[in-house]
Design a protein around this motif. Structure first.
Motif, mmCIF file in Angstrom:
data_model
loop_
_atom_site.group_PDB
_atom_site.id
_atom_site.type_symbol
_atom_site.label_atom_id
_atom_site.label_comp_id
_atom_site.label_asym_id
_atom_site.label_seq_id
_atom_site.Cartn_x
_atom_site.Cartn_y
_atom_site.Cartn_z
ATOM 1 N N VAL A 1 34.130 32.933 53.186
ATOM 2 C CA VAL A 1 34.667 33.538 54.589
ATOM 3 C C VAL A 1 36.005 32.456 54.438
ATOM 4 O O VAL A 1 35.862 31.476 54.382
ATOM 5 N N LYS A 2 37.200 33.219 54.685
ATOM 6 C CA LYS A 2 38.398 32.463 54.698
ATOM 7 C C LYS A 2 39.047 32.627 55.786
ATOM 8 O O LYS A 2 39.300 33.931 56.233
ATOM 9 N N LEU A 3 39.491 31.781 56.845
ATOM 10 C CA LEU A 3 40.116 31.707 57.936
ATOM 11 C C LEU A 3 41.409 31.096 57.731
ATOM 12 O O LEU A 3 41.467 29.761 57.461
ATOM 13 N N ALA B 1 44.409 35.740 48.122
ATOM 14 C CA ALA B 1 45.541 36.841 47.944
ATOM 15 C C ALA B 1 45.466 37.650 49.431
ATOM 16 O O ALA B 1 46.258 38.232 50.001
ATOM 17 N N THR B 2 43.981 37.943 49.810
ATOM 18 C CA THR B 2 43.839 38.664 50.796
ATOM 19 C C THR B 2 44.059 38.224 52.173
ATOM 20 O O THR B 2 44.743 38.792 53.039
ATOM 21 N N ALA B 3 43.650 37.013 52.376
ATOM 22 C CA ALA B 3 43.752 36.174 53.683
ATOM 23 C C ALA B 3 45.468 35.832 53.887
ATOM 24 O O ALA B 3 45.870 36.186 55.068
ATOM 25 N N MET C 1 42.678 47.266 55.535
ATOM 26 C CA MET C 1 41.596 47.604 54.366
ATOM 27 C C MET C 1 42.082 46.235 53.312
ATOM 28 O O MET C 1 43.194 46.058 53.117
ATOM 29 N N ASP C 2 41.135 45.874 52.604
ATOM 30 C CA ASP C 2 41.316 44.623 51.770
ATOM 31 C C ASP C 2 42.399 44.953 50.761
ATOM 32 O O ASP C 2 43.429 44.125 50.507
ATOM 33 N N GLN C 3 42.225 46.349 50.121
ATOM 34 C CA GLN C 3 43.577 46.477 49.400
ATOM 35 C C GLN C 3 44.896 46.598 49.861
ATOM 36 O O GLN C 3 45.817 46.312 49.191
ATOM 37 N N LEU D 1 41.315 36.553 58.907
ATOM 38 C CA LEU D 1 40.082 36.385 58.543
ATOM 39 C C LEU D 1 39.554 37.187 57.482
ATOM 40 O O LEU D 1 39.625 38.500 57.455
ATOM 41 N N ASP D 2 39.023 36.536 56.286
ATOM 42 C CA ASP D 2 38.735 37.557 55.048
ATOM 43 C C ASP D 2 37.423 37.230 54.962
ATOM 44 O O ASP D 2 37.005 36.037 54.371
ATOM 45 N N ILE D 3 36.461 38.094 55.375
ATOM 46 C CA ILE D 3 35.108 37.881 55.147
ATOM 47 C C ILE D 3 34.478 38.428 53.914
ATOM 48 O O ILE D 3 33.960 39.505 53.902
ATOM 49 N N SER E 1 35.275 44.238 42.534
ATOM 50 C CA SER E 1 36.607 44.369 41.924
ATOM 51 C C SER E 1 37.370 45.453 42.684
ATOM 52 O O SER E 1 36.566 46.730 42.483
ATOM 53 N N LYS E 2 38.312 45.347 43.546
ATOM 54 C CA LYS E 2 38.850 46.385 44.182
ATOM 55 C C LYS E 2 40.407 46.584 43.652
ATOM 56 O O LYS E 2 41.082 45.886 43.439
ATOM 57 N N MET E 3 40.612 48.140 43.569
ATOM 58 C CA MET E 3 41.777 48.375 42.769
ATOM 59 C C MET E 3 42.539 49.101 43.970
ATOM 60 O O MET E 3 42.204 49.785 44.900
ATOM 61 N N ALA F 1 44.302 44.693 40.937
ATOM 62 C CA ALA F 1 42.688 44.605 40.654
ATOM 63 C C ALA F 1 42.712 43.133 41.662
ATOM 64 O O ALA F 1 42.976 42.152 40.919
ATOM 65 N N ASP F 2 41.686 43.304 42.565
ATOM 66 C CA ASP F 2 41.440 41.986 43.084
ATOM 67 C C ASP F 2 39.683 41.781 42.784
ATOM 68 O O ASP F 2 38.939 42.431 43.088
ATOM 69 N N ILE F 3 39.689 40.833 41.658
ATOM 70 C CA ILE F 3 38.345 40.557 41.143
ATOM 71 C C ILE F 3 37.977 39.386 41.945
ATOM 72 O O ILE F 3 38.087 38.427 41.977
HETATM 73 MG MG LIG Z 1 37.889 39.196 48.501
#
Ligand SMILES: [Mg+2]
Ligand SMILES: Nc1ncnc2c1ncn2[C@@H]1O[C@H](COP(=O)(O)OP(=O)(O)OP(=O)(O)O)[C@@H](O)[C@H]1O
Length: 428
Positions: free
Chosen positions: A21-23, A375-377, A192-194, A14-16, A221-223, A214-216
């Motif tokens: 929201v992606k499940l 990418a995260t899910a 953690m997302d990253q 689950l990526d909120i 945007s998370k590095m 880098a997750d935009i």
């Molecule tokens: Mg995201």
């Protein structure tokens, strides 16, 4: 609900995110060589309005989005989901380096020594309102020799570990968990997302050579910086796809919904790549008539924001002091990395090799999850598989379509109950 064609336990993530929201539901299968494979069976994607830069700002709205994503994924998969691996992000996340040292018990380093040295590195004062999310080993040192990544079996007297510790705000995590539980799901693990992203978009060669991902996303945007195969640094800049959409809405005087569609369908980050003669249809606000506008105008609006985001990422790389160690350069991913022309613009801004990163290969509904926004899910699924690899390597393949923990399993499967018990004990 149709029955799924896959057997094996359900593994779900689950990526909120701040825009959606992606499940993702999957089944883990084993091939003849006993290698595990993720078969995606169901996907729920629901636009979200209850999250701002990773933090829950509206419990009801977030819960409702999770519930709808769950229903969508279950319907697609034909099976039920009861627990999920969850990504965590936001400015409440902090990370820092720490060190631990222990004496090697039997001269040869074993797993217990590694567990003890990591425990020692963890033994630092953490404020009561924060919790440790990850302790990520960076490198080990045995006696005088440093730079060791896998010390098992090596001889020595003194074992040291350099670790990267990630902590999160207790209350931000409680709010997130509350929404997930209210939506009828249990949390199997928080990642953690990253950290999740690194499991899905880069190869092990890139990790070892040094890479920044880098997750935009939508709100930020998370590095994450990987040096010698491990996480060395993480950071975040508060700009993402929503800012692009807002600029288009204001610049072209069109509703947000239309701006979002225009950005995705006709957007380009570099105006020079757009033909002078191309034009687009722009909806008016408040019932005004739609207009025909040169596509270049849209590109000019997006170009200014794209330049800002990429320059912020470039500044972050410079400030990290890790640029000379990034042999594999920069990988951009996340929904907003898909904007046309971003790579071409990046080539002017970054003094590094640059590419787009897509989620690693999975089976099943792979076309549904191939975009950067997954990418995260997908990374969460790989992280869960890695964390529980012993369980999956010996899992029975006839577990039907039920979840590992949640659903009652058939009595006829002899050792499943004991495996479940072991899994349950491992988790908590
Ligand atoms: Mg995201
Ligand atoms: N083809 C595209 N071109 C430009 N932008 C796109 C495209 N596809 C998706 N996006 C943008 O990607 C963003 C969503 O990305 P993503 O799903 O990675 O974000 P999120 O995970 O919800 O947010 P965050 O990670 O910031 O919490 C949206 O702003 C969307 O407009």
């Amino acid at each position: 609900m149709s029955a799924s064609k896959y057997s094996g336990p359900v593994l779900a993530s689950l990526d909120i995110g701040s825009s959606a929201v992606k499940l993702v539901m999957s089944h883990v299968t084993l091939n003849e060589k006993n290698e595990t494979k993720i078969e995606v069976t169901g996907v729920g994607l629901v636009p979200n309005s209850g999250i701002k830069q990773g933090v829950v700002v509206n419990i009801e709205a977030t819960t409702e989005c999770i519930r709808r994503a769950k229903e969508e994924a279950e319907l697609m998969s034909g099976s039920k989901v009861s627990e999920v691996w969850v990504s965590v992000s936001g400015s409440h996340i902090q990370s820092f380096d720490s060190k631990g040292m222990v004496a090697v018990k039997n001269k040869e380093v074993n797993q217990q020594d590694i567990d003890r040295v990591i425990e020692a590195a963890k033994a630092i004062m953490i404020p009561a309102d924060r919790m440790v999310l990850h302790v990520l080993p960076r490198e080990f040192k045995i006696d005088q020799q440093d730079g060791i990544t896998d010390p098992i079996g090596m001889m020595g007297v003194r074992l040291e570990a350099n670790v990267h510790i990630v902590t999160a705000s207790q209350s931000a995590i409680s709010n997130l968990t509350k929404c997930i539980e209210k939506a009828g799901l249990r949390v199997a693990g928080l990642v953690m997302d990253q950290v999740a992203v690194t499991k899905s978009v880069i190869s092990s060669d890139e990790k070892n050579l040094g890479v920044c991902v880098a997750d935009i996303g939508g709100g930020a945007s998370k590095m994450v910086y990987l040096i010698n195969g491990s996480v060395a640094h993480t950071s975040m800049v508060p700009v993402g796809g929503m800012h692009f959409t807002h600029d288009v809405a204001v610049g072209l005087r069109t509703p947000q919904v239309s701006a979002e569609i225009l950005k995705k369908k006709h957007g380009c980050a570099l105006a020079t790549l757009v033909d002078e003669h191309e034009s687009i249809e722009v909806d008016g606000v408040g019932g005004r008539k739609s207009r025909t506008v040169p596509r270049k105008e849209l590109a000019h609006i997006l170009e200014a924001r794209a330049e800002e985001v990429l320059n912020m990422i470039a500044h972050d790389i410079k400030m990290s002091g890790l640029q000379p160690l990034l042999g594999s350069g920069l990988v951009i991913t996340g929904g907003s990395s898909q904007l046309d022309g971003l790579i071409e613009m990046g080539e002017f801004i970054f003094d590094l090799p640059l590419r787009r990163g897509y989620p690693a290969l999975v089976g099943g509904l792979k076309d549904v999850v191939k975009g950067g926004e997954f990418a995260t899910a997908i990374g969460l699924l790989f992280h869960a598989l890695e964390t529980k690899k012993d369980y999956y390597a010996q899992m029975p393949q006839d577990l039907s379509t039920t979840s590992l923990l949640g659903e009652a399993m058939s009595d006829s499967i002899g050792d499943v109950a004991s495996k479940m018990k072991k899994f349950f004990t491992d988790l908590f």
